[in-house]
Enzyme design. Structure first.
Site, mmCIF file in Angstrom:
data_model
loop_
_atom_site.group_PDB
_atom_site.id
_atom_site.type_symbol
_atom_site.label_atom_id
_atom_site.label_comp_id
_atom_site.label_asym_id
_atom_site.label_seq_id
_atom_site.Cartn_x
_atom_site.Cartn_y
_atom_site.Cartn_z
ATOM 1 N N TYR A 109 -11.125 -41.253 10.482
ATOM 2 C CA TYR A 109 -10.187 -40.819 9.440
ATOM 3 C C TYR A 109 -9.552 -39.518 9.917
ATOM 4 O O TYR A 109 -10.073 -38.437 9.726
ATOM 5 C CB TYR A 109 -10.917 -40.628 8.107
ATOM 6 C CG TYR A 109 -10.035 -40.138 6.987
ATOM 7 C CD1 TYR A 109 -8.772 -40.678 6.782
ATOM 8 C CD2 TYR A 109 -10.466 -39.131 6.129
ATOM 9 C CE1 TYR A 109 -7.958 -40.220 5.771
ATOM 10 C CE2 TYR A 109 -9.660 -38.673 5.102
ATOM 11 C CZ TYR A 109 -8.413 -39.224 4.928
ATOM 12 O OH TYR A 109 -7.614 -38.757 3.905
ATOM 13 N N ASP A 150 -7.733 -44.856 9.934
ATOM 14 C CA ASP A 150 -6.531 -44.230 9.379
ATOM 15 C C ASP A 150 -6.180 -43.052 10.269
ATOM 16 O O ASP A 150 -6.821 -42.010 10.195
ATOM 17 C CB ASP A 150 -6.808 -43.779 7.936
ATOM 18 C CG ASP A 150 -5.610 -43.071 7.320
ATOM 19 O OD1 ASP A 150 -4.581 -42.905 8.018
ATOM 20 O OD2 ASP A 150 -5.709 -42.674 6.137
#
Length: 261
Positions: A109, A150
DNA sequence: ATGGTGGCGGTGCCA
């Protein structure tokens, strides 16, 4: 072997969607981002009951990543190397044995980085340099890997519904894109773009202003494959259907399939 | 339309 990544935007809010998606798509390994939960708060029993082993790197309120797997996975990293003072839960890396040898799967992330005139952006760029260093170390060992998650980077203007509106955004800064290219240019394959080289391929639509209904999206979730993993790439895709459900995450799952028989 | 939505935690911060 199917490997998937999904930013769930709170695993506690999304556990029903998560379990239904696992049952429907049956990934061998799934990495999750934005758990927004501590390890204790993660709905472990529900996910384990669905048939997945669960490894979490949680944090109270923000961030948080997990790795789910149908087979045993050795967790080799619970933080991205390079900054022992970094307390944010943004990285997990596992190692699985396959008929083709070991495969590492990193779930990440990457920091958002907004606003750009702050330490948030310098933290993002430093984090990206640490990720590049990690990829370089794995390449030096000739370890096959998939780095999924992400990335909070739109690699090119095609990956943004309105490039002008995002000119000042950390996701689209030339420095962010250059750092992403430095990673890819180590010799990695962007699995989604391998199957669809041109045109929009969004993975995120903001909750605001009807972005989903107007298809105003971004491509920020990526699967980057080492050369050995890319040799075995047989498919990849975006699971857009999840965004149209009630109370969805603002991101949808992305996945790739490796033929490791 | 200088707003808008969603999650966490119980107020503003983060995305």
């Amino acid at each position: 072997m199917r490997i998937a990544s999904w930013n769930v935007n709170s695993v506690r809010k999304r556990v029903t969607h998560l379990c239904a998606w696992l049952e429907r798509t049956k990934p061998d390994i799934a990495v999750l981002q934005e758990l927004k939960a501590t390890d204790e708060q993660f709905p472990r029993l529900e996910v384990e009951a669905a048939g997945w082993r669960v490894e979490t790197v949680g944090q109270k309120g923000f961030n948080g990543v997990a790795l789910l797997a149908r087979q045993p996975v050795e967790i080799v990293l619970r933080a991205l190397p390079g900054d022992p003072d970094d307390a944010q839960a943004r990285y997990i890396e596992g190692r699985v044995e396959t008929p083709q040898g070991p495969l590492h799967v990193g779930g990440l992330y990457l920091p958002n980085g907004n606003p750009i005139a702050t330490e948030k952006f310098t933290y993002k760029l430093a984090w990206m340099e640490r990720l590049r260093a990690r990829a370089e170390a794995l390449l030096a060992d000739e370890t096959a890997f998939v780095l999924a998650g992400d990335y909070n980077v739109c690699p090119t203007a095609v990956d943004v519904y309105d490039p002008k509106a995002f000119a000042g955004d950390a996701l689209c800064q030339p420095q962010s894109r250059a750092a992403f290219r430095r990673l890819v240019n180590l010799g990695l394959t962007d699995a989604l773009r391998a199957g669809q080289p041109t045109g929009p391929l969004y993975t995120y639509w903001d909750y605001q202003a009807g972005a989903w209904s107007k298809d105003q999206g971004l491509r920020i979730d990526h699967l980057l494959l080492s050369p050995k993993a890319a040799d075995r790439l047989s498919g990849a895709g975006v699971d857009k259907s999840e965004r149209g459900k009630a109370e969805p995450s603002d991101h949808v799952p992305v996945w790739c399939e490796l033929n490791l028989d």
